[in-house]
Design a protein around this motif. Structure first.
Motif, short mmCIF file in Angstrom:
data_model
loop_
_atom_site.label_atom_id
_atom_site.label_comp_id
_atom_site.label_asym_id
_atom_site.label_seq_id
_atom_site.Cartn_x
_atom_site.Cartn_y
_atom_site.Cartn_z
N PHE A 95 -42.53 81.51 1.57
CA PHE A 95 -42.50 81.48 3.14
C PHE A 95 -40.98 80.99 3.49
CE2 PHE A 95 -42.95 80.35 7.62
CZ PHE A 95 -43.73 81.29 8.11
N VAL A 96 -40.59 79.80 3.02
CA VAL A 96 -39.39 79.50 3.39
C VAL A 96 -37.98 80.29 3.03
CG1 VAL A 96 -37.61 77.43 3.08
CG2 VAL A 96 -39.93 76.99 3.52
N ILE A 97 -38.18 80.74 1.82
CA ILE A 97 -37.09 81.61 1.50
C ILE A 97 -37.04 82.89 2.33
CG2 ILE A 97 -36.48 83.41 -0.44
CD1 ILE A 97 -37.64 81.30 -2.48
N THR A 98 -38.16 83.61 2.49
CA THR A 98 -38.50 84.77 3.40
C THR A 98 -37.87 84.46 4.94
OG1 THR A 98 -39.94 85.52 2.19
CG2 THR A 98 -39.74 86.53 4.35
N TRP A 99 -38.36 83.33 5.32
CA TRP A 99 -37.77 82.87 6.58
C TRP A 99 -36.06 82.64 6.82
CZ3 TRP A 99 -40.65 82.10 11.23
CH2 TRP A 99 -40.02 81.35 12.31
N TYR A 100 -35.80 82.05 5.70
CA TYR A 100 -34.36 81.78 5.80
C TYR A 100 -33.36 83.23 5.74
CZ TYR A 100 -29.74 80.40 3.93
OH TYR A 100 -28.47 80.39 3.90
N CYS A 101 -33.81 84.02 4.80
CA CYS A 101 -33.28 85.55 4.58
C CYS A 101 -33.43 86.26 5.82
CB CYS A 101 -34.13 86.19 3.73
SG CYS A 101 -33.76 85.65 1.87
N HIS A 102 -34.52 86.13 6.51
CA HIS A 102 -34.60 87.08 7.93
C HIS A 102 -33.81 86.27 9.04
CE1 HIS A 102 -37.87 89.14 5.83
NE2 HIS A 102 -37.86 89.94 6.85
N LYS A 103 -33.34 85.15 8.86
CA LYS A 103 -32.63 84.34 9.79
C LYS A 103 -31.32 84.66 9.40
CE LYS A 103 -31.74 79.84 11.99
NZ LYS A 103 -32.12 78.28 11.76
N VAL A 149 -42.12 87.61 -3.31
CA VAL A 149 -41.50 86.31 -3.86
C VAL A 149 -42.53 85.55 -4.53
CG1 VAL A 149 -40.46 84.16 -3.51
CG2 VAL A 149 -39.73 86.27 -2.33
N MET A 150 -43.92 85.52 -4.19
CA MET A 150 -45.14 84.96 -4.87
C MET A 150 -45.26 85.47 -6.28
SD MET A 150 -47.38 84.11 -1.77
CE MET A 150 -48.74 83.37 -2.84
N MET A 151 -45.20 86.80 -5.95
CA MET A 151 -45.55 87.76 -7.26
C MET A 151 -44.27 87.32 -8.30
SD MET A 151 -48.24 89.47 -7.38
CE MET A 151 -48.19 90.68 -8.07
N ILE A 152 -43.01 87.17 -7.78
CA ILE A 152 -41.85 86.97 -8.88
C ILE A 152 -42.18 85.43 -9.39
CG2 ILE A 152 -39.47 86.40 -8.89
CD1 ILE A 152 -39.03 88.65 -6.74
N GLY A 153 -42.55 84.57 -8.48
CA GLY A 153 -42.79 83.38 -9.17
C GLY A 153 -43.79 83.42 -10.13
N GLY A 154 -45.14 84.29 -9.97
CA GLY A 154 -46.05 84.44 -10.87
C GLY A 154 -45.68 84.73 -12.18
N HIS A 155 -44.62 85.77 -12.16
CA HIS A 155 -43.96 86.70 -13.22
C HIS A 155 -43.30 85.57 -14.17
CE1 HIS A 155 -41.56 88.96 -15.81
NE2 HIS A 155 -40.51 88.56 -15.24
N ILE A 156 -42.46 84.72 -13.39
CA ILE A 156 -41.79 83.71 -14.02
C ILE A 156 -42.41 82.82 -14.82
CG2 ILE A 156 -39.99 81.79 -13.77
CD1 ILE A 156 -38.73 83.64 -11.58
N TYR A 157 -43.56 82.22 -14.23
CA TYR A 157 -44.31 81.39 -14.72
C TYR A 157 -45.33 81.60 -15.95
CZ TYR A 157 -48.19 78.00 -15.36
OH TYR A 157 -49.09 76.86 -15.77
N SER A 158 -45.62 83.08 -15.86
CA SER A 158 -46.45 83.69 -16.94
C SER A 158 -46.02 84.16 -18.21
CB SER A 158 -47.40 84.65 -16.48
OG SER A 158 -48.17 84.19 -15.12
#
Length: 224
Positions: A95-103, A149-158
């Motif tokens: 959420f923070v990454i997305t918020w920052y990008c859109h801002k 972004v959450m899916m990317i996090g899941g990919h990196i972790y798994s």
């Protein structure tokens, strides 16, 4: 050595595609397009009163969201092994990454509005109220990006099979210029040297991240 049948079963599992996340991602982008059409930001000149330099159909990121990311989600999901509490932890980060990008994009669109920010009539130029300018299509994009972004996090972790890691690498290397360089050039057309430098520099940083993640997963976190 495992029997041939077990080896074939493992190969099939490694190539498995989950169609639920694929369809979910495609439908979200489709709905985003419907709202963009309703907002009259779908193609250039749809609304003669709006200066749309980056309409929906010209936005490379949208096409990446429609054609590249859904496939990656589909091959990631069968391999993911993320505990529920970590998904909860991924959400505020995404959420923070997305918020920052859109801002940041709002600030960049000051002179060159695009489909996500057709104008600044709601915020009246107040940077603290930038999100007031987001039309419906942009909020759908916001939600999609949080999920991505959450899916990317899941990919990196798994742990992932090497073939999936490499496919992810090559497709993300394509996604980066499509989603970063192309929109930056189109929106600022004709682009200045500064516009090109910012887009290319952003792409290089993201390429480096893709390469680092690929190396880490292959060398240290393959697990299979």
């Amino acid at each position: 050595m495992p029997p041939a049948g077990a080896m074939r079963e493992k190969e099939v599992r490694e190539m498995e595609v989950s169609f639920l996340p694929v369809m979910a991602a495609v439908l979200v982008v489709f709905y985003e397009g419907v709202l963009s059409f309703s907002d009259q930001t779908f193609w250039p000149g749809q609304d003669k009163n709006k200066l749309i330099k980056l309409p929906f159909v010209y936005h490379g990121g949208v096409w990446g969201d429609l054609l590249i990311l859904p496939y990656l989600f589909g091959i990631w999901v069968p391999q993911m092994s993320v505990p529920w509490w970590l998904w909860i932890g991924f959400f505020p980060v995404a959420f923070v990454i997305t918020w920052y990008c859109h801002k940041t994009w709002w600030r960049m669109c000051e002179k060159q509005p695009g489909f996500m920010y057709p104008d600044r009539s709601e915020s009246r130029g107040d940077p603290e109220r930038w999100h007031w300018d987001l039309p419906g299509a942009a909020w759908v994009h916001f939600i999609y990006m949080v999920g991505a972004v959450m899916m990317i996090g899941g990919h990196i972790y798994s742990p992932m099979p090497a073939e999936i890691v490499w496919r992810t690498c090559w497709l993300m290397l394509v996604f980066v210029p499509v989603a970063v360089i192309a929109p930056g050039i189109v929106q600022s057309w004709p682009p200045t040297k500064k516009d090109i430098a910012i887009s290319v520099a952003s792409a290089i940083v993201l390429w480096a991240v893709v390469g680092l993640v690929t190396w880490v997963k292959l060398i240290h976190w393959l697990g299979r």
